[in-house]
Design a protein around this motif. Structure first.
Motif, PDB file in Angstrom:
ATOM      1  N   MET A  11      10.826 -42.676  18.661  1.00  0.00           N
ATOM      2  CA  MET A  11       9.821 -42.007  17.729  1.00  0.00           C
ATOM      3  C   MET A  11       9.877 -40.260  17.972  1.00  0.00           C
ATOM      4  O   MET A  11       9.932 -39.701  17.037  1.00  0.00           O
ATOM      5  CB  MET A  11       8.475 -42.586  17.710  1.00  0.00           C
ATOM      6  N   LEU A  12       9.697 -39.989  19.067  1.00  0.00           N
ATOM      7  CA  LEU A  12       9.512 -38.574  19.518  1.00  0.00           C
ATOM      8  C   LEU A  12      11.184 -37.994  19.349  1.00  0.00           C
ATOM      9  O   LEU A  12      11.155 -36.655  18.702  1.00  0.00           O
ATOM     10  CB  LEU A  12       9.369 -38.472  20.955  1.00  0.00           C
ATOM     11  N   ASP A  31      20.987 -42.318  23.244  1.00  0.00           N
ATOM     12  CA  ASP A  31      20.277 -43.582  23.189  1.00  0.00           C
ATOM     13  C   ASP A  31      20.819 -44.425  23.890  1.00  0.00           C
ATOM     14  O   ASP A  31      22.111 -44.303  24.264  1.00  0.00           O
ATOM     15  CB  ASP A  31      19.458 -43.640  21.989  1.00  0.00           C
ATOM     16  N   ASP A  36      22.994 -45.581  29.288  1.00  0.00           N
ATOM     17  CA  ASP A  36      21.747 -46.581  29.715  1.00  0.00           C
ATOM     18  C   ASP A  36      21.289 -45.918  31.325  1.00  0.00           C
ATOM     19  O   ASP A  36      22.087 -45.979  32.260  1.00  0.00           O
ATOM     20  CB  ASP A  36      22.488 -47.851  30.093  1.00  0.00           C
ATOM     21  N   THR A  62       8.552 -48.603  26.197  1.00  0.00           N
ATOM     22  CA  THR A  62       7.192 -48.459  25.645  1.00  0.00           C
ATOM     23  C   THR A  62       6.150 -49.471  25.348  1.00  0.00           C
ATOM     24  O   THR A  62       5.131 -49.158  24.719  1.00  0.00           O
ATOM     25  CB  THR A  62       7.326 -47.325  24.312  1.00  0.00           C
ATOM     26  N   TYR A 125       2.677 -50.463  32.696  1.00  0.00           N
ATOM     27  CA  TYR A 125       3.129 -49.381  32.008  1.00  0.00           C
ATOM     28  C   TYR A 125       2.803 -48.188  32.865  1.00  0.00           C
ATOM     29  O   TYR A 125       3.698 -47.364  32.895  1.00  0.00           O
ATOM     30  CB  TYR A 125       2.850 -49.490  30.663  1.00  0.00           C
ATOM     31  N   LYS A 129       5.266 -45.690  34.770  1.00  0.00           N
ATOM     32  CA  LYS A 129       5.446 -44.301  34.214  1.00  0.00           C
ATOM     33  C   LYS A 129       5.234 -43.097  35.355  1.00  0.00           C
ATOM     34  O   LYS A 129       5.843 -42.235  35.613  1.00  0.00           O
ATOM     35  CB  LYS A 129       4.740 -43.826  33.038  1.00  0.00           C
ATOM     36  N   LEU A 151       0.668 -40.887  20.925  1.00  0.00           N
ATOM     37  CA  LEU A 151       1.539 -40.289  20.281  1.00  0.00           C
ATOM     38  C   LEU A 151       1.840 -40.901  18.763  1.00  0.00           C
ATOM     39  O   LEU A 151       1.896 -42.407  18.697  1.00  0.00           O
ATOM     40  CB  LEU A 151       2.805 -40.397  20.829  1.00  0.00           C
TER      41      LEU A 151
HETATM   42  N1  LIG Z   1       4.150 -43.410  22.145  1.00  0.00           N
HETATM   43  C1  LIG Z   1       3.288 -43.200  22.695  1.00  0.00           C
HETATM   44  O1  LIG Z   1       1.973 -43.243  22.390  1.00  0.00           O
HETATM   45  C2  LIG Z   1       3.316 -42.289  23.892  1.00  0.00           C
HETATM   46  C3  LIG Z   1       2.093 -41.751  24.524  1.00  0.00           C
HETATM   47  C4  LIG Z   1       2.582 -41.138  25.707  1.00  0.00           C
HETATM   48  C5  LIG Z   1       3.832 -40.887  26.129  1.00  0.00           C
HETATM   49  N2  LIG Z   1       4.691 -41.670  25.662  1.00  0.00           N
HETATM   50  C6  LIG Z   1       6.030 -41.208  26.209  1.00  0.00           C
HETATM   51  O2  LIG Z   1       6.664 -40.442  25.239  1.00  0.00           O
HETATM   52  C7  LIG Z   1       8.266 -40.830  25.330  1.00  0.00           C
HETATM   53  C8  LIG Z   1       8.768 -40.955  24.014  1.00  0.00           C
HETATM   54  O3  LIG Z   1       8.005 -42.120  23.499  1.00  0.00           O
HETATM   55  P1  LIG Z   1       8.434 -42.990  22.010  1.00  0.00           P
HETATM   56  O4  LIG Z   1       7.270 -43.459  21.574  1.00  0.00           O
HETATM   57  O5  LIG Z   1       9.253 -41.988  21.403  1.00  0.00           O
HETATM   58  O6  LIG Z   1       9.388 -44.063  22.709  1.00  0.00           O
HETATM   59  P2  LIG Z   1      10.269 -45.052  21.730  1.00  0.00           P
HETATM   60  O7  LIG Z   1      10.002 -44.866  20.329  1.00  0.00           O
HETATM   61  O8  LIG Z   1      10.067 -46.341  22.460  1.00  0.00           O
HETATM   62  O9  LIG Z   1      11.469 -44.676  22.174  1.00  0.00           O
HETATM   63  C9  LIG Z   1      12.301 -44.825  23.513  1.00  0.00           C
HETATM   64  C10 LIG Z   1      13.641 -44.864  23.201  1.00  0.00           C
HETATM   65  O10 LIG Z   1      14.338 -44.995  24.524  1.00  0.00           O
HETATM   66  C11 LIG Z   1      15.394 -45.942  24.281  1.00  0.00           C
HETATM   67  N3  LIG Z   1      15.575 -46.517  25.712  1.00  0.00           N
HETATM   68  C12 LIG Z   1      15.201 -47.626  26.120  1.00  0.00           C
HETATM   69  N4  LIG Z   1      15.738 -48.113  27.365  1.00  0.00           N
HETATM   70  C13 LIG Z   1      16.718 -47.204  27.593  1.00  0.00           C
HETATM   71  C14 LIG Z   1      17.711 -47.091  28.510  1.00  0.00           C
HETATM   72  N5  LIG Z   1      17.692 -47.768  29.792  1.00  0.00           N
HETATM   73  N6  LIG Z   1      18.609 -46.117  28.417  1.00  0.00           N
HETATM   74  C15 LIG Z   1      18.629 -45.314  27.411  1.00  0.00           C
HETATM   75  N7  LIG Z   1      17.552 -45.373  26.566  1.00  0.00           N
HETATM   76  C16 LIG Z   1      16.700 -46.172  26.466  1.00  0.00           C
HETATM   77  C17 LIG Z   1      14.819 -47.024  23.302  1.00  0.00           C
HETATM   78  O11 LIG Z   1      15.587 -47.959  22.736  1.00  0.00           O
HETATM   79  P3  LIG Z   1      15.233 -49.448  22.428  1.00  0.00           P
HETATM   80  O12 LIG Z   1      14.229 -49.169  21.223  1.00  0.00           O
HETATM   81  O13 LIG Z   1      16.382 -50.015  22.076  1.00  0.00           O
HETATM   82  O14 LIG Z   1      14.519 -50.003  23.669  1.00  0.00           O
HETATM   83  C18 LIG Z   1      14.336 -45.832  22.342  1.00  0.00           C
HETATM   84  O15 LIG Z   1      15.159 -45.640  21.232  1.00  0.00           O
HETATM   85  C19 LIG Z   1       8.320 -41.894  26.343  1.00  0.00           C
HETATM   86  O16 LIG Z   1       8.284 -41.229  27.527  1.00  0.00           O
HETATM   87  C20 LIG Z   1       7.028 -42.401  26.380  1.00  0.00           C
HETATM   88  O17 LIG Z   1       6.494 -43.138  27.692  1.00  0.00           O
HETATM   89  C21 LIG Z   1       4.530 -42.286  24.573  1.00  0.00           C
END
Ligand SMILES: NC(=O)c1ccc[n+]([C@@H]2O[C@H](COP(=O)([O-])OP(=O)(O)OC[C@H]3O[C@@H](n4cnc5c(N)ncnc54)[C@H](OP(=O)(O)O)[C@@H]3O)[C@@H](O)[C@H]2O)c1
Length: 289
Positions: A11-12, A31, A36, A62, A125, A129, A151
């Motif tokens: 998403m980000l 990605d 990996d 996540t 989680y 983190k 987010l």
């Molecule tokens: N979403 C929230 O509310 C929130 C709040 C605070 C902080 N954050 C942090 O912000 C960041 C971005 O969040 P987001 O919501 O954009 O996350 P997201 O949509 O879940 O995207 C994470 C991406 O990382 C990929 N990924 C997973 N395992 C991996 C690996 N081993 N190697 C390479 N890529 C991998 C995922 O692929 P798959 O989908 O195939 O697993 C996905 O495309 C994260 O660090 C999260 O912890 C998020």
């Protein structure tokens, strides 16, 4: 800058990549299909080949509830994976920006959390983190740990979209009113991350939407802004048990000085997201698919 965005399909990443390109940066997207981060040697080879100035790590496990049952798997990505990427960045002479979360805090404070407040995650989680923050800080002196919260944005499953979908189907939705935090739109976070990527300062930064509200407030505002007639009723966390405990108080602030990055108020973020969403809905509705 030559930027390597890891987790670019999430998403980000969905908003960060075009925002960085529009700002004139040379962006490499990766990605899980092309890197990996749990594979240390593979990650080092890829980052060396990409030769970025800055790596921004948006990749993560996540699934907050799923991490309770599979903490070891979440730790491999969020902890070890972040450390692997930071080591690779350092070896390539690159700075690293690591995304982190309000879940590193216990969530029982009365005042907003600032960067130096003691951590104490209550969920798996959050623990993974926090492990990632520590691994990045230990591996790469030239690092930024950007903690954000609540987010939402285009290109990923998020609370605002869920509420709008429920609002279209139901006459009433019940939403928890006893968890308070800082909703953050990816459209506001992305440029802030680019500012942090440019440096030169290092360390932990809190980067979340200004102000505070509950999930109930956020849902009510989103439905009202879009003209929904669905009623939003407040409820409690106790009525909606989840596998992972949620922080009751996740409000973040910054104690940093001139290098702090301030995002607009959460209402402005929501308005920006809803306007962008309405624009893209209008476009696709008239399009060929
Ligand atoms: N979403 C929230 O509310 C929130 C709040 C605070 C902080 N954050 C942090 O912000 C960041 C971005 O969040 P987001 O919501 O954009 O996350 P997201 O949509 O879940 O995207 C994470 C991406 O990382 C990929 N990924 C997973 N395992 C991996 C690996 N081993 N190697 C390479 N890529 C991998 C995922 O692929 P798959 O989908 O195939 O697993 C996905 O495309 C994260 O660090 C999260 O912890 C998020």
């Amino acid at each position: 800058m030559r930027l390597l965005v890891v987790g670019a399909a999430g998403m980000l990443g969905h908003t960060l990549v075009p925002t960085a390109r529009a700002a004139g940066h040379d962006v490499i997207e990766r990605d899980i299909d092309s890197i990996d981060i749990t594979d240390a040697a593979g990650t080092a080879a890829i980052v060396a080949g990409d030769a970025p100035d800055v790596v921004i790590n948006c990749a993560a496990w996540t699934d907050v509830d799923g991490a309770e049952e599979h903490e070891d798997r979440a730790l491999r990505v969020n902890g070890d994976g972040a450390g692997n990427l930071a080591l690779a960045a350092r070896a390539a002479g690159a700075r690293i920006v690591q995304l982190s979360t309000d879940y590193v805090f216990p969530g029982d404070a009365q005042e907003p959390y600032v960067e130096s407040d003691p951590t104490g995650p209550r969920s798996a989680y959050g623990r993974t983190k926090l492990a990632g923050e520590r691994a990045v800080a230990a591996a790469a002196p030239d690092h930024v740990i950007a903690r954000t919260a609540w987010l939402y944005g285009a290109g990923g499953k998020n609370f605002v979209d869920t509420m709008l979908a429920l609002g279209a189907e139901r006459e009433e939705v019940r939403v928890v009113d006893d968890q308070v935090g800082c909703p953050t739109w990816t459209g506001h976070l992305a440029p802030a991350l680019l500012e942090l990527a440019a440096g030169p300062t290092t360390g932990v930064f809190h980067v979340a939407g200004a102000g505070r509200c509950s999930w109930f407030d956020l849902a009510r505002e989103a439905l009202a802004t879009t003209g929904s007639t669905c009623r939003v009723e407040p409820t409690t966390t106790a009525e909606f048990p989840r596998p992972a405990p949620r922080p009751a108080f996740s409000v973040m602030a910054t104690e940093r000085g001139a290098d702090a990055v301030h995002l607009p108020d959460w209402r402005e973020g929501l308005a920006g997201f809803l306007a962008a969403r309405a624009g893209s809905t209008t476009t696709t509705a008239g399009g060929p698919r």
